[in-house]
Write a protein that holds these residues in place. Structure first.
Motif, mmCIF file in Angstrom:
data_model
loop_
_atom_site.group_PDB
_atom_site.id
_atom_site.type_symbol
_atom_site.label_atom_id
_atom_site.label_comp_id
_atom_site.label_asym_id
_atom_site.label_seq_id
_atom_site.Cartn_x
_atom_site.Cartn_y
_atom_site.Cartn_z
ATOM 1 N N PRO A 1 9.880 40.990 -9.480
ATOM 2 C CA PRO A 1 9.378 39.887 -8.649
ATOM 3 C C PRO A 1 7.898 40.058 -8.336
ATOM 4 O O PRO A 1 7.405 41.167 -8.185
ATOM 5 N N LYS A 2 7.212 38.925 -8.223
ATOM 6 C CA LYS A 2 5.777 38.959 -7.917
ATOM 7 C C LYS A 2 5.431 38.213 -6.632
ATOM 8 O O LYS A 2 4.269 38.160 -6.238
ATOM 9 N N LEU A 3 6.429 37.632 -5.986
ATOM 10 C CA LEU A 3 6.202 36.887 -4.756
ATOM 11 C C LEU A 3 7.419 37.059 -3.857
ATOM 12 O O LEU A 3 8.556 36.906 -4.318
ATOM 13 N N ALA A 4 7.193 37.409 -2.577
ATOM 14 C CA ALA A 4 8.334 37.626 -1.673
ATOM 15 C C ALA A 4 7.923 37.457 -0.228
ATOM 16 O O ALA A 4 6.751 37.578 0.126
ATOM 17 N N VAL A 5 8.931 37.185 0.609
ATOM 18 C CA VAL A 5 8.758 37.103 2.058
ATOM 19 C C VAL A 5 9.756 38.058 2.703
ATOM 20 O O VAL A 5 10.941 38.045 2.372
ATOM 21 N N GLY A 38 0.848 41.148 -7.144
ATOM 22 C CA GLY A 38 1.858 40.343 -6.469
ATOM 23 C C GLY A 38 1.327 39.716 -5.190
ATOM 24 O O GLY A 38 0.195 39.973 -4.762
ATOM 25 N N TYR A 39 2.143 38.870 -4.570
ATOM 26 C CA TYR A 39 1.784 38.223 -3.303
ATOM 27 C C TYR A 39 2.956 38.400 -2.351
ATOM 28 O O TYR A 39 4.086 37.990 -2.640
ATOM 29 N N PHE A 40 2.679 39.028 -1.214
ATOM 30 C CA PHE A 40 3.734 39.384 -0.281
ATOM 31 C C PHE A 40 3.367 38.927 1.133
ATOM 32 O O PHE A 40 2.236 39.093 1.578
ATOM 33 N N ILE A 41 4.348 38.334 1.832
ATOM 34 C CA ILE A 41 4.169 37.825 3.196
ATOM 35 C C ILE A 41 5.185 38.507 4.104
ATOM 36 O O ILE A 41 6.356 38.638 3.737
ATOM 37 N N THR A 42 4.732 38.918 5.294
ATOM 38 C CA THR A 42 5.686 39.490 6.239
ATOM 39 C C THR A 42 5.304 39.147 7.672
ATOM 40 O O THR A 42 4.288 38.499 7.937
ATOM 41 N N ILE A 112 9.159 28.446 9.033
ATOM 42 C CA ILE A 112 8.343 27.481 8.297
ATOM 43 C C ILE A 112 7.003 28.090 7.870
ATOM 44 O O ILE A 112 6.499 27.802 6.780
ATOM 45 N N ALA A 113 6.415 28.938 8.717
ATOM 46 C CA ALA A 113 5.077 29.482 8.447
ATOM 47 C C ALA A 113 4.956 30.157 7.083
ATOM 48 O O ALA A 113 4.031 29.843 6.313
ATOM 49 N N PRO A 114 5.852 31.081 6.703
ATOM 50 C CA PRO A 114 5.698 31.690 5.380
ATOM 51 C C PRO A 114 5.915 30.708 4.236
ATOM 52 O O PRO A 114 5.344 30.874 3.155
ATOM 53 N N ALA A 115 6.725 29.661 4.480
ATOM 54 C CA ALA A 115 6.897 28.628 3.451
ATOM 55 C C ALA A 115 5.587 27.882 3.233
ATOM 56 O O ALA A 115 5.205 27.568 2.099
ATOM 57 N N LEU A 116 4.881 27.601 4.330
ATOM 58 C CA LEU A 116 3.560 26.971 4.226
ATOM 59 C C LEU A 116 2.607 27.860 3.427
ATOM 60 O O LEU A 116 1.865 27.371 2.556
ATOM 61 N N MET A 117 2.636 29.143 3.712
ATOM 62 C CA MET A 117 1.717 30.074 3.050
ATOM 63 C C MET A 117 1.994 30.155 1.550
ATOM 64 O O MET A 117 1.076 30.155 0.725
ATOM 65 N N ILE A 118 3.270 30.185 1.188
ATOM 66 C CA ILE A 118 3.628 30.201 -0.232
ATOM 67 C C ILE A 118 3.210 28.901 -0.902
ATOM 68 O O ILE A 118 2.708 28.889 -2.030
ATOM 69 N N ARG A 120 0.731 26.961 -0.127
ATOM 70 C CA ARG A 120 -0.718 27.007 -0.363
ATOM 71 C C ARG A 120 -1.043 27.929 -1.532
ATOM 72 O O ARG A 120 -1.905 27.615 -2.364
ATOM 73 N N TYR A 121 -0.361 29.053 -1.616
ATOM 74 C CA TYR A 121 -0.573 29.997 -2.713
ATOM 75 C C TYR A 121 -0.276 29.337 -4.064
ATOM 76 O O TYR A 121 -0.949 29.598 -5.067
ATOM 77 N N LEU A 122 0.704 28.438 -4.075
ATOM 78 C CA LEU A 122 1.095 27.748 -5.308
ATOM 79 C C LEU A 122 0.274 26.485 -5.551
ATOM 80 O O LEU A 122 0.527 25.755 -6.501
ATOM 81 N N GLY A 123 -0.686 26.206 -4.676
ATOM 82 C CA GLY A 123 -1.600 25.094 -4.909
ATOM 83 C C GLY A 123 -1.189 23.764 -4.325
ATOM 84 O O GLY A 123 -1.794 22.728 -4.639
#
Length: 280
Positions: A1-5, A38-42, A112-118, A120-123
Motif C-alpha cells: 500500500p502507498k496511501l493509508a489513514v 507513500g502518503y500517510f495520514i494520522t 471527514i477530515a482525512p477523507a478531505l486530505m486524501i 486533495r492529494y488525489l487532485g
C-alpha cells in the motif's frame, strides 16, 4: 500500500490483543511497510498514533486534529452538532473552509477530515469536496436516528466501544431537555483488563446525559453502578435491570406515545429492535 489513514488507536478488542500497546504495534505493521514515497495520514490528538512516526521510512506524513497545540496539518474547529447534522470549519494548508454534513455526532468531523486530505492529494478540487461532504449518506451500520411513535430512537446497536459510546451520548445531549432521555445497553465487550474501569467512567457520563439507564444483561452491572454512584449526589439517574427480552419489549412500547429519546447502545434483542424500527 502507498496511501493509508490511521484514524485512532483506542481500547478496542483488548481481550484479544491483551494491551493497547499490542494494538498499537499491530497498527504500525502497516505503517512500517510504507515506501518512502507513500502518503500517510494520522490523528494528531492520539499519542499512540504519533509515538513512532519518526521511525517510519515514509516521508509524506500529515495529521488532523482538534487541538492546535498538537500542530495538525488539518485543524478542525468550531464543531456544532444537532440531531440531524454537524457544522464545522477546518484549516488545511492555509485554506479555511466551512462545512455542513448531514451526519450525526461531532466525532464525524474527525472522520471527514482525512477523507478531505486524501481527496486533495488525489487532485479533487474544494468545490467537489464541499459538495460531497454536504451530501454524505448515512452509514448503514453507523448511528441512525428514527422515530418510534412520538419517541426518537438513536440506534447505535451495531456494536460498541468506549469512544463510540461517548459519541452516542453526545448525540443524545443534542435533544431537548424536556424529552426523557433513556439509554438501553448491555455494556461494552472485549475491553480486557480495563473493562471495569471504562464501564465506571461511562456510568458517570450516562448520569450526566440521561434520565434513565436500562441494563439488559448482568455482565457489567456492578462497574456501571459504581460509576453512577460516584456522581449520584450531583445527577439523578434512574437505573432499571431488564434482562428478559419480552419485558424489554413491553418497556419500550410504554414510551411509544411519549416525548422521549432512546439511545440503543450495542446489540439488543432482535424483537425489540424490530419493534422500534417499525415506527410504532
Amino acid at each position: 500500500p502507498k496511501l493509508a489513514v490511521l484514524s485512532a488507536i483506542i481500547e478496542e478488542h483488548l481481550s484479544l490483543f491483551g494491551s493497547i500497546h499490542n494494538i498499537q504495534q499491530a497498527n504500525y505493521e502497516l505503517l512500517r511497510s510504507f515506501p518512502e514515497a507513500g502518503y500517510f495520514i494520522t490523528n494528531a490528538d492520539n499519542p499512540y498514533c504519533l509515538e513512532f512516526l519518526s521511525e517510519l521510512v515514509c516521508q509524506n506524513i500529515e495529521t488532523f486534529g482538534l487541538d492546535p497545540d498538537n500542530h495538525p496539518t488539518c485543524l478542525i474547529d468550531d464543531i456544532k452538532s444537532s440531531p440531524t447534522r454537524i457544522l464545522y470549519s477546518s484549516i488545511y494548508r492555509g485554506i479555511m473552509s466551512n462545512f455542513s454534513a448531514p451526519v450525526l455526532g461531532v466525532h464525524q468531523a474527525q472522520n471527514i477530515a482525512p477523507a478531505l486530505m486524501i481527496a486533495r492529494y488525489l487532485g479533487i478540487n474544494y468545490k467537489q469536496i464541499e459538495h460531497s461532504i454536504s451530501t454524505l449518506p448515512q452509514v448503514e451500520d453507523g448511528i441512525r436516528v428514527y422515530n418510534y411513535g412520538s419517541c426518537s430512537v438513536i440506534d447505535d446497536s451495531y456494536n460498541s466501544n468506549f469512544q463510540g459510546f461517548r459519541a452516542a451520548l453526545d448525540i443524545l445531549g443534542t435533544f431537548q431537555s424536556r424529552e426523557r432521555r433513556i439509554v438501553i445497553t448491555r455494556g461494552m465487550l472485549e475491553l480486557g483488563i480495563r473493562s471495569d474501569e471504562l464501564h465506571e467512567v461511562i456510568g458517570e457520563e450516562i448520569s450526566f446525559y440521561a434520565d434513565e439507564l436500562v441494563i439488559i444483561t448482568p455482565d457489567f452491572v456492578q462497574p456501571l453502578e459504581r460509576g453512577i454512584n460516584r456522581v449520584k449526589n450531583k445527577y439523578h439517574l434512574d437505573v432499571k435491570m431488564c434482562f428478559d427480552p419480552e419485558e424489554l419489549l413491553e418497556y419500550v412500547r410504554s414510551y411509544k406515545d411519549k416525548e422521549a429519546v432512546i439511545l440503543l447502545e450495542n446489540r439488543i434483542p432482535k424483537l425489540v429492535r424490530k419493534e422500534l424500527m417499525s415506527g410504532g
